[in-house]
Design a protein around this motif. Structure first.
Motif, PDB file in Angstrom:
ATOM      1  N   ASP A  34       0.812  -1.228   0.000  1.00  0.00           N
ATOM      2  CA  ASP A  34       0.000   0.000   0.000  1.00  0.00           C
ATOM      3  C   ASP A  34       0.841   1.272   0.000  1.00  0.00           C
ATOM      4  OD1 ASP A  34      -2.216  -1.578   0.055  1.00  0.00           O
ATOM      5  OD2 ASP A  34      -2.460  -1.460   2.242  1.00  0.00           O
ATOM      6  N   LEU A  35       0.142   2.360  -0.197  1.00  0.00           N
ATOM      7  CA  LEU A  35       0.779   3.676  -0.119  1.00  0.00           C
ATOM      8  C   LEU A  35       1.429   3.845   1.261  1.00  0.00           C
ATOM      9  CD1 LEU A  35       0.737   6.225  -2.012  1.00  0.00           C
ATOM     10  CD2 LEU A  35      -0.972   7.147  -0.452  1.00  0.00           C
ATOM     11  N   GLY A  36       2.663   4.263   1.278  1.00  0.00           N
ATOM     12  CA  GLY A  36       3.358   4.477   2.546  1.00  0.00           C
ATOM     13  C   GLY A  36       3.988   3.222   3.124  1.00  0.00           C
ATOM     14  N   ALA A  37       3.914   2.136   2.394  1.00  0.00           N
ATOM     15  CA  ALA A  37       4.472   0.874   2.900  1.00  0.00           C
ATOM     16  C   ALA A  37       6.000   0.910   2.933  1.00  0.00           C
ATOM     17  CB  ALA A  37       3.985  -0.289   2.047  1.00  0.00           C
ATOM     18  N   GLY A  38       6.590   1.679   2.011  1.00  0.00           N
ATOM     19  CA  GLY A  38       8.048   1.792   2.000  1.00  0.00           C
ATOM     20  C   GLY A  38       8.705   1.401   0.683  1.00  0.00           C
ATOM     21  N   LYS A  39       7.928   1.331  -0.382  1.00  0.00           N
ATOM     22  CA  LYS A  39       8.463   0.927  -1.687  1.00  0.00           C
ATOM     23  C   LYS A  39       9.536   1.909  -2.185  1.00  0.00           C
ATOM     24  CE  LYS A  39       4.275   0.955  -3.540  1.00  0.00           C
ATOM     25  NZ  LYS A  39       3.537   1.366  -2.330  1.00  0.00           N
ATOM     26  N   THR A  40       9.220   3.185  -2.103  1.00  0.00           N
ATOM     27  CA  THR A  40      10.189   4.177  -2.571  1.00  0.00           C
ATOM     28  C   THR A  40      11.396   4.250  -1.630  1.00  0.00           C
ATOM     29  OG1 THR A  40       8.422   5.427  -3.643  1.00  0.00           O
ATOM     30  CG2 THR A  40      10.481   6.599  -3.260  1.00  0.00           C
TER      31      THR A  40
END
Ligand code: ADP
Ligand code: MG
Length: 156
Positions: A34-40
């Motif tokens: 999800d958004l904010g999970a830490g992918k970037t």
């Protein structure tokens, strides 16, 4: 499937940095969650590990960012915006079978275009209120089984 937990952003970054040590051109890394999970955040570490000094941010508005100053090119993709388009073919194979490493955030949105083999990392926020994340690694194919084993060795 191999899983591990991180307690802060820097730790997630560090794992990305360590994975970079074992990367080769043509490698494809899928980052889901999800958004904010830490992918970037993970990608930032990976870029650093490749020797890229330029600031890595989420390429949401450009879909693909190319970084060519490191040990090998990094193609950082965020395909979230393609959700409604059913996933357009933007010439993905040129990247996947090119001279660099492809990192794809929200890879499920271009499902039909993904190669057969890849390393998928699914990041999960365990609790909205804290910084803990679970990273689940799933290697498809021989190359990525090797890559994951290399990472595990590196993390010991
Ligand atoms: P995504 O690309 O999945 O939307 P980002 O990496 O942009 O996520 O954002 C993750 C946010 O969560 C950042 O603000 C980061 O500092 C924070 N964060 C807190 N704890 C962690 C952790 N353990 N791993 C990764 N990011 C974390
Ligand atoms: Mg992102």
């Amino acid at each position: 499937m191999f899983t591990m937990k991180t307690k802060q952003a820097e730790q997630t970054e560090k794992i990305g940095e360590q994975l970079a040590n074992s990367l080769k051109p043509n490698d494809v890394i899928l980052l889901d969650g999800d958004l904010g999970a830490g992918k970037t955040t993970f990608t930032k570490g990976l870029a650093k590990g490749l020797g890229i000094k330029r600031y890595v941010k989420s390429p949401t508005f450009t879909i693909i960012h190319e970084y060519r100053e490191g040990r090998m090119p990094l193609f950082h993709m965020d395909v979230y915006r393609l959700e409604d388009g059913g996933g357009d073919d933007l010439g993905w194979d040129e990247y996947f079978y090119g001279d660099g490493v492809s990192v794809i955030e929200w890879s499920q949105f271009i499902q039909d275009y993904l190669p057969e083999d890849y390393l998928r990392i699914t990041l999960k926020r365990n609790d909205e209120s804290d910084n803990q994340r679970t990273l689940a690694f799933d290697a498809q194919g021989e190359r990525y089984t090797t890559l994951l084993n290399d990472l595990k060795e590196d993390l010991k």
